[in-house]
Design an enzyme around this catalytic site. Sequence first.
Site, mmCIF file in Angstrom:
data_model
loop_
_atom_site.group_PDB
_atom_site.id
_atom_site.type_symbol
_atom_site.label_atom_id
_atom_site.label_comp_id
_atom_site.label_asym_id
_atom_site.label_seq_id
_atom_site.Cartn_x
_atom_site.Cartn_y
_atom_site.Cartn_z
ATOM 1 N N PRO A 80 -37.660 -21.985 -4.665
ATOM 2 C CA PRO A 80 -37.254 -23.175 -5.433
ATOM 3 C C PRO A 80 -35.923 -23.779 -4.985
ATOM 4 O O PRO A 80 -34.946 -23.069 -4.727
ATOM 5 C CB PRO A 80 -37.168 -22.640 -6.864
ATOM 6 C CG PRO A 80 -38.183 -21.540 -6.898
ATOM 7 C CD PRO A 80 -38.097 -20.892 -5.541
ATOM 8 N N CYS A 81 -35.909 -25.106 -4.933
ATOM 9 C CA CYS A 81 -34.741 -25.851 -4.455
ATOM 10 C C CYS A 81 -33.716 -26.216 -5.525
ATOM 11 O O CYS A 81 -32.532 -26.375 -5.200
ATOM 12 C CB CYS A 81 -35.200 -27.145 -3.770
ATOM 13 S SG CYS A 81 -36.269 -26.891 -2.349
ATOM 14 N N PRO A 82 -34.103 -26.421 -6.804
ATOM 15 C CA PRO A 82 -33.133 -26.905 -7.796
ATOM 16 C C PRO A 82 -31.833 -26.114 -7.894
ATOM 17 O O PRO A 82 -30.783 -26.716 -8.151
ATOM 18 C CB PRO A 82 -33.936 -26.841 -9.107
ATOM 19 C CG PRO A 82 -35.352 -27.067 -8.689
ATOM 20 C CD PRO A 82 -35.472 -26.343 -7.372
ATOM 21 N N PRO A 83 -31.824 -24.776 -7.705
ATOM 22 C CA PRO A 83 -30.540 -24.066 -7.805
ATOM 23 C C PRO A 83 -29.490 -24.531 -6.804
ATOM 24 O O PRO A 83 -28.293 -24.321 -7.021
ATOM 25 C CB PRO A 83 -30.940 -22.609 -7.545
ATOM 26 C CG PRO A 83 -32.365 -22.525 -7.960
ATOM 27 C CD PRO A 83 -32.947 -23.843 -7.552
ATOM 28 N N PHE A 84 -29.921 -25.177 -5.693
ATOM 29 C CA PHE A 84 -28.989 -25.554 -4.640
ATOM 30 C C PHE A 84 -28.904 -27.068 -4.412
ATOM 31 O O PHE A 84 -28.075 -27.528 -3.640
ATOM 32 C CB PHE A 84 -29.390 -24.881 -3.327
ATOM 33 C CG PHE A 84 -29.643 -23.409 -3.463
ATOM 34 C CD1 PHE A 84 -28.603 -22.527 -3.632
ATOM 35 C CD2 PHE A 84 -30.942 -22.911 -3.449
ATOM 36 C CE1 PHE A 84 -28.824 -21.164 -3.773
ATOM 37 C CE2 PHE A 84 -31.186 -21.552 -3.593
ATOM 38 C CZ PHE A 84 -30.122 -20.678 -3.758
#
Length: 420
Positions: A80-84
Amino acid sequence: MFDDKNELNAVEICAGAGGQAIGLHSAGFTHSLAIELDSFAAQTLRDNTNWTVAEGDVADPAVWNPADYQGIDLLAGGVPCPPFSMAGKQLGSSDERDLFAWAVEQVKVIRPRALLLENVRGLASNRFSAYRQRVLDRLSEFGYVADWRLLHSADYGVPQLRPRFVLVAMLPEDAVYFNWPEPRRAATTVGSLLKDLMAENGWPYADEWAVLADGVGPTLVGGSKKHGGADLGPTRAKLAWSKLAVDGRGVADSAPGPDAPHPSVVPPKLTIPMVARLQGWTDAHDWKFAGRKTAQYRQIGNAFPPPVAEALGREIKAALLHEGVPHELPELASDLHDPIYRTLSTADGFVSMEKLQSALAELSQATVEKRLAVLSRDFEVEIKTGANGTSYRLGEFKGFTGQADHDRHSYMAKHRSRIS
């Protein structure tokens, strides 16, 4: 449907709708297993391949057992991309969706010959320098040589900016043969790629539109179940698309017809087939996406472009087969990303402010304190003040690496239907 005649095997986590899988298959890998959380994307994989597809949370032991795949040639994925993401809060390890550190820990269990993980450009920012350093250090502890590289999709035939931050790790005997893929010389444009699809319903202005769309588009944004629908992204992205004579405020059901106005009057919207082609799917793939329009668009917009995955896959395969001329390992070496983290992580006990300033090669205490504040977002940092000044000790990593008591478990149980 893909056959399984390739000589190297891969396990792919967070496989999505198959963008990375298609590229890796074209490069010479067969999937022994693909794991995906989203039900529509998992169905897309089943509909288009004969691979084993496990649907569910990749970190749930009930979904699959990593130990069953020990010695696989390649462990790959796009966690998943949202954390970064720079469009979000960049919570990193504090974001319950973060699986990057967990994925790295599976290398110890699976012992693949190679690891390939991709994510958004935000992971390359200074905010995550300690996070990246921890990843490299963990892989080094497991006996792997690792490196990061920011790749631009437009360099590999995809007419989008779409930068992706890629991690490759290999055992030393294979790493000496690995080279990052070279960019193509000529960029593909939106207009040249989509002109035939724009003209398929008899629109008389397709050629003129292609001239107006003679450029590389911004990154397609797939959105999530929580935010975003079938449009081409936030305001800035829509503005960039408008400069290419594309209406980014939605996705059309069909291409413009014979009575549709000139693109300078009413710019056309893209269709699902057009968006898929912009991501690197071709007619030869004959790929069918499960679900309705919004679900299909999210699958495509969140994908890793097949041509980029293929370029990486070919270089990884060449290294695993020891093709070419071996080189010195420094070309794939673990460069120092965060000297503050490295100093604290290797210290026996507390470290003084003076030593940290020396590690950073700067005289400013305020600069060191600022870096420590960023570090504390992903790690516990103990502070001790005494007669000789303030000193620091690095505590536990806050991220999820498989802990049975981590907050991620309750978050997943509560929000499972909203996570994509």
